[in-house]
Every structure is written in structure tokens, then in C-alpha cells.
Design a protein around this motif. Structure first.
Motif, PDB file in Angstrom:
ATOM      1  N   GLY A  48       0.640  -1.662  -0.345  1.00  0.00           N
ATOM      2  CA  GLY A  48       0.074  -0.137  -0.216  1.00  0.00           C
ATOM      3  C   GLY A  48       0.790   1.159   0.055  1.00  0.00           C
ATOM      4  O   GLY A  48       2.099   1.054  -0.040  1.00  0.00           O
ATOM      5  N   ILE A  49       0.306   2.248  -0.147  1.00  0.00           N
ATOM      6  CA  ILE A  49       0.830   3.297   0.650  1.00  0.00           C
ATOM      7  C   ILE A  49       0.742   4.131   1.927  1.00  0.00           C
ATOM      8  O   ILE A  49       0.243   4.141   2.339  1.00  0.00           O
ATOM      9  N   LYS A  50       2.247   4.627   2.224  1.00  0.00           N
ATOM     10  CA  LYS A  50       2.563   4.726   3.355  1.00  0.00           C
ATOM     11  C   LYS A  50       3.138   6.185   3.130  1.00  0.00           C
ATOM     12  O   LYS A  50       3.835   6.288   2.357  1.00  0.00           O
ATOM     13  N   TYR A  51       3.789   6.678   4.794  1.00  0.00           N
ATOM     14  CA  TYR A  51       3.938   8.114   4.811  1.00  0.00           C
ATOM     15  C   TYR A  51       5.716   7.580   4.619  1.00  0.00           C
ATOM     16  O   TYR A  51       5.755   6.255   4.806  1.00  0.00           O
ATOM     17  N   GLU A  52       6.340   8.698   4.845  1.00  0.00           N
ATOM     18  CA  GLU A  52       7.935   7.975   4.752  1.00  0.00           C
ATOM     19  C   GLU A  52       8.126   7.318   6.246  1.00  0.00           C
ATOM     20  O   GLU A  52       9.283   7.158   6.924  1.00  0.00           O
ATOM     21  N   THR A  53       7.567   8.120   7.168  1.00  0.00           N
ATOM     22  CA  THR A  53       8.254   8.095   8.516  1.00  0.00           C
ATOM     23  C   THR A  53       7.377   7.078   9.553  1.00  0.00           C
ATOM     24  O   THR A  53       7.587   7.014  10.364  1.00  0.00           O
ATOM     25  N   GLU A  54       6.582   6.518   8.328  1.00  0.00           N
ATOM     26  CA  GLU A  54       5.496   6.137   9.183  1.00  0.00           C
ATOM     27  C   GLU A  54       5.385   4.378   8.743  1.00  0.00           C
ATOM     28  O   GLU A  54       6.318   3.835   7.902  1.00  0.00           O
ATOM     29  N   THR A  55       5.246   3.973  10.219  1.00  0.00           N
ATOM     30  CA  THR A  55       5.979   2.323  10.673  1.00  0.00           C
ATOM     31  C   THR A  55       4.671   1.110  10.734  1.00  0.00           C
ATOM     32  O   THR A  55       4.164   2.082  11.376  1.00  0.00           O
ATOM     33  N   ILE A  56       4.555   0.362   9.990  1.00  0.00           N
ATOM     34  CA  ILE A  56       3.894  -0.639   9.775  1.00  0.00           C
ATOM     35  C   ILE A  56       3.994  -1.563  10.922  1.00  0.00           C
ATOM     36  O   ILE A  56       4.899  -1.932  10.700  1.00  0.00           O
ATOM     37  N   LEU A  57       2.462  -1.474  11.800  1.00  0.00           N
ATOM     38  CA  LEU A  57       2.953  -3.090  12.543  1.00  0.00           C
ATOM     39  C   LEU A  57       2.105  -4.187  11.261  1.00  0.00           C
ATOM     40  O   LEU A  57       1.401  -4.684  11.271  1.00  0.00           O
ATOM     41  N   ARG A  58       3.255  -4.923  11.061  1.00  0.00           N
ATOM     42  CA  ARG A  58       2.931  -6.246  11.080  1.00  0.00           C
ATOM     43  C   ARG A  58       2.418  -7.370  11.981  1.00  0.00           C
ATOM     44  O   ARG A  58       2.742  -7.651  12.894  1.00  0.00           O
ATOM     45  N   LYS A  59       1.193  -8.383  10.882  1.00  0.00           N
ATOM     46  CA  LYS A  59       0.567  -9.225  12.316  1.00  0.00           C
ATOM     47  C   LYS A  59       1.176 -10.912  11.132  1.00  0.00           C
ATOM     48  O   LYS A  59       1.769 -10.744  10.063  1.00  0.00           O
ATOM     49  N   GLU A  60       1.055 -11.740  11.937  1.00  0.00           N
ATOM     50  CA  GLU A  60       1.767 -12.799  11.466  1.00  0.00           C
ATOM     51  C   GLU A  60       0.106 -13.491  10.907  1.00  0.00           C
ATOM     52  O   GLU A  60      -0.640 -13.519  11.543  1.00  0.00           O
ATOM     53  N   GLY A  61       0.899 -14.044   9.432  1.00  0.00           N
ATOM     54  CA  GLY A  61       0.284 -14.549   8.965  1.00  0.00           C
ATOM     55  C   GLY A  61      -0.993 -16.360   9.845  1.00  0.00           C
ATOM     56  O   GLY A  61      -0.448 -16.092  10.745  1.00  0.00           O
ATOM     57  N   LYS A  62      -1.557 -16.829   8.817  1.00  0.00           N
ATOM     58  CA  LYS A  62      -1.767 -18.012   8.786  1.00  0.00           C
ATOM     59  C   LYS A  62      -1.373 -19.101   9.554  1.00  0.00           C
ATOM     60  O   LYS A  62       0.067 -18.489   8.449  1.00  0.00           O
ATOM     61  N   LYS A  63      -1.045 -19.961  10.441  1.00  0.00           N
ATOM     62  CA  LYS A  63      -0.256 -20.747  10.651  1.00  0.00           C
ATOM     63  C   LYS A  63      -1.126 -22.315  10.557  1.00  0.00           C
ATOM     64  O   LYS A  63      -1.818 -22.419  10.370  1.00  0.00           O
ATOM     65  N   LYS A  64      -0.358 -22.515   9.626  1.00  0.00           N
ATOM     66  CA  LYS A  64      -0.403 -24.344   9.172  1.00  0.00           C
ATOM     67  C   LYS A  64      -0.542 -25.589  10.207  1.00  0.00           C
ATOM     68  O   LYS A  64       0.136 -25.638  11.307  1.00  0.00           O
TER      69      LYS A  64
END
Length: 177
Positions: free
Chosen positions: A161-177
Motif C-alpha cells: 500500500g501507500i504509507k508516509y515515509e516516516t510511518e511504521t507499519i505494525l505487521r501481523k503474523e499470517g495463518k499458521k498451518k
């Protein structure tokens, strides 16, 4: 008591400022801006600086004191130096380009997103994945950046996506098998 409102706004060389009643007008090399401050605030131009004071000790006067001073300071900085907001595009095949008076965004939709560039705003794309928005009005620069970001907000799983240069995206863990 406001700590920001106590400081006068210094008017640099090359900037013409005028105060008439509640209206403050600032003109510089990049453009001209006007602001009408609240009636609870007294504005004066003294010794090359703009001074802002509350007329009374009411709650409204106290809250508008620092706000008015900050808005006037942003006007002075804007017409002399300008403001810049930088956006980054993350994602495979996502890119941006300026064509004439439009910003063309390819964001994974079935069509290109065309954003008309407003008057007084300049947009540059140094790389296909970076957008630089410049202008002399801080509010308009921020509004344009928010509108462009709104087309494809960054998602938390892959960060696309589009984010600000100084923005930090909090990442989530995906599905587990």
C-alpha cells in the motif's frame, strides 16, 4: 498557561506580514496566505515579529492562544521555505507517475487511479515507488498526502500500500498451518 503562545513569531527577511484587526496576512516568495483569528485573541505586529495574546482568561481564549500562534507560524514558514510530505509505495507492480497535471497511480486495481494535482501543490515522483508533495500551505499538503494515501492504505500482513515515509507499519503474523 500556554508555553507555545508566549513566543512571538519572527518574520524573516523576504516575508511581508500585515495585521489588520483579526486578519493576519503573510506574503513571501512562495505565495500568500491569510488567516482570521478568533475574537478572543489579540494579534499585533511589533519589531518584525507577530505577537499573539489572549484578551481574557476564559477557557476558549486559553485554548485558541497557542493554536493561533502555531497557525501563524506555519503560514510564515510556508511562504518562506514551504512544506514537504513524502509517501512510499510498497507492493509488486505498484507505482506512481506524474502525467501533465495528474498523478497516475497503479495500485493493483483493474484501472489506473488518476488524481488531479490541486493548484499551489507540486508533486514529484523521483522513483516509481516514491511521491514527494510540496507546497506553501501545510494544511493542503497534508490533506493531499492523506487523500493519496487513502487510495490504498498499507495492510498489516504484507505491508502493501501507500504509507508516509516516516510511518511504521505494525505487521501481523499470517495463518499458521
Amino acid at each position: 498557561m500556554s508555553r507555545i503562545g508566549k513566543h512571538a513569531v519572527k518574520v524573516p527577511a523576504g516575508v511581508d506580514a500585515s495585521v489588520s484587526g483579526q486578519a493576519v496576512s503573510v506574503k513571501g516568495k512562495l505565495g500568500q496566505l491569510k488567516l482570521v483569528v478568533n475574537d478572543e485573541i489579540k494579534v499585533s505586529l511589533e519589531d518584525g515579529s507577530i505577537k499573539v495574546e489572549p484578551k481574557s482568561q476564559s477557557r476558549l481564549a486559553q485554548t485558541m492562544w497557542a493554536t493561533s500562534r502555531t497557525l501563524i507560524n506555519n503560514m510564515v514558514v510556508g511562504v518562506s521555505a514551504g512544506f514537504t510530505s513524502n509517501l512510499e509505495i510498497n507492493g509488486v507492480g505498484y507505482r506512481a507517475a506524474v502525467q501533465g497535471k495528474e498523478l497516475v497511480l497503479t495500485l493493483g486495481f483493474s484501472h489506473e487511479v488518476r488524481y488531479p494535482i490541486p493548484e499551489g501543490i507540486a508533486i514529484k515522483c523521483e522513483k516509481p515507488t516514491s511521491i514527494s508533495i510540496t507546497g506553501f500551505d501545510k494544511q493542503r499538503v497534508g490533506q493531499v498526502a492523506a487523500e493519496i494515501r487513502g487510495y490504498k492504505k498499507p495492510e498489516p500482513f504484507k505491508g502493501k500500500g501507500i504509507k508516509y515515509e516516516t510511518e511504521t507499519i505494525l505487521r501481523k503474523e499470517g495463518k499458521k498451518k
